[in-house]
Design a protein around this motif. Structure first.
Motif, PDB file in Angstrom:
ATOM      1  N   ARG A 254      67.874  69.438  14.133  1.00 51.28           N
ATOM      2  CA  ARG A 254      67.337  69.983  15.369  1.00 51.28           C
ATOM      3  C   ARG A 254      66.966  68.831  16.309  1.00 51.28           C
ATOM      4  NH1 ARG A 254      63.885  74.154  12.059  1.00 51.28           N
ATOM      5  NH2 ARG A 254      65.222  75.998  12.231  1.00 51.28           N
ATOM      6  N   PRO A 255      66.834  69.098  17.613  1.00 51.23           N
ATOM      7  CA  PRO A 255      66.322  68.067  18.518  1.00 51.23           C
ATOM      8  C   PRO A 255      64.962  67.578  18.017  1.00 51.23           C
ATOM      9  CG  PRO A 255      67.212  69.912  19.771  1.00 51.23           C
ATOM     10  CD  PRO A 255      67.220  70.339  18.333  1.00 51.23           C
ATOM     11  N   GLY A 256      64.813  66.266  17.961  1.00 54.12           N
ATOM     12  CA  GLY A 256      63.578  65.698  17.435  1.00 54.12           C
ATOM     13  C   GLY A 256      63.566  65.568  15.916  1.00 54.12           C
ATOM     14  N   GLY A 257      64.642  66.006  15.279  1.00 56.27           N
ATOM     15  CA  GLY A 257      64.736  65.935  13.823  1.00 56.27           C
ATOM     16  C   GLY A 257      64.991  64.518  13.351  1.00 56.27           C
ATOM     17  N   ARG A 258      64.838  64.289  12.044  1.00 57.56           N
ATOM     18  CA  ARG A 258      65.043  62.943  11.504  1.00 57.56           C
ATOM     19  C   ARG A 258      65.756  63.022  10.154  1.00 57.56           C
ATOM     20  NH1 ARG A 258      60.830  66.308  11.938  1.00 57.56           N
ATOM     21  NH2 ARG A 258      59.385  66.161  10.201  1.00 57.56           N
ATOM     22  N   LEU A 259      66.537  61.991   9.880  1.00 59.66           N
ATOM     23  CA  LEU A 259      67.359  61.932   8.676  1.00 59.66           C
ATOM     24  C   LEU A 259      67.105  60.612   7.957  1.00 59.66           C
ATOM     25  CD1 LEU A 259      71.080  62.887   8.271  1.00 59.66           C
ATOM     26  CD2 LEU A 259      70.362  60.579   7.663  1.00 59.66           C
ATOM     27  N   PHE A 260      66.769  60.707   6.668  1.00 61.23           N
ATOM     28  CA  PHE A 260      66.609  59.515   5.835  1.00 61.23           C
ATOM     29  C   PHE A 260      67.885  59.292   5.040  1.00 61.23           C
ATOM     30  CE2 PHE A 260      65.880  57.575   1.708  1.00 61.23           C
ATOM     31  CZ  PHE A 260      65.147  56.439   2.029  1.00 61.23           C
TER      32      PHE A 260
END
Length: 218
Positions: free
Chosen positions: A167-173
């Motif tokens: 999503r917008p503003g989401g983050r992925l490690f």
């Protein structure tokens, strides 16, 4: 010899995880209470809180506690978040994220590992909000979008469709690069496009199907 897992868990947090700059109170609370030993194959249970990767079978390994702690802290999961995990493994990290977020969907390519993780989640009383799917993330399709994605194995590059699931503003490690020198990063899905934040150096096994093709030099 009987192992005091409660004491081992406390020592893991205080002697391994916290010194590695994991200071988020919610993350430390989960790591200090969630029974990691229940997600480790019985033959390796004595290593549940050691600073080592633990073999899970099928060539897969459980990440070190310090890497799991840093991943959880970086993702900054909120109680209302919906999370996608790529690589269920033993199910421990899914359980941790389930304790921090609203819902976790976890993909595991090996049916045996997926089944075992589901059993451990049920038996431990954690993971009521964790759904495990047997799937190859590299060929997975979904219209769903997530607040956070955690890739539990290494890749040389992050596939574009992984970022499309954010999503917008989401983050992925994810851990990326070539062994033995890899870099853990957090990819932010900002308005102006992906922004990559470097976290730390490490070396973990590749996601199934994501290992680099060997280069032959003549």
């Amino acid at each position: 010899m009987t192992i005091d897992y409660n004491q081992a868990r406390e020592m893991m947090v205080e002697q391994q995880v916290r010194p590695w700059e994991v200071l988020d109170a919610r993350v430390l609370g989960v790591l200090a209470t969630l029974p990691r030993e229940k997600f480790v194959p019985e033959i390796h249970r004595a290593l549940a809180y050691a600073d080592v990767e633990i073999p899970l079978g099928h060539g897969q390994k459980m990440m070190k506690p310090v890497v799991e702690g840093r991943a959880l802290q970086a993702l900054l999961l909120q109680e209302g978040d919906e999370v996608l995990e790529i690589g269920t493994g033993g199910g421990y990290l899914a359980a941790c994220m389930g304790a921090l977020a609203r819902e976790v969907v976890s993909l595991e390519i090996q049916p045996e590992l997926a089944d075992r993780a589901r059993q451990q989640l049920d038996a431990s009383g954690y993971g009521n909000n964790v759904r495990i799917e047997t799937a190859d993330a590299l060929h997975y399709a979904t219209e769903r979008r997530f607040d956070a994605i955690c890739v539990t194995a290494a890749m040389t590059e992050v596939p574009s469709h992984f970022l499309q699931w954010l999503r917008p503003g989401g983050r992925l490690f994810v851990v990326r690069g070539h062994s033995p020198v890899m870099e853990a990063v957090l990819v932010h899905n900002d308005v102006n496009g992906p922004r990559i934040e470097s976290l730390f150096e490490t070396d973990v096994p590749y996601l199934v199907g994501a290992a680099p093709v060997p280069q032959f030099v003549f």
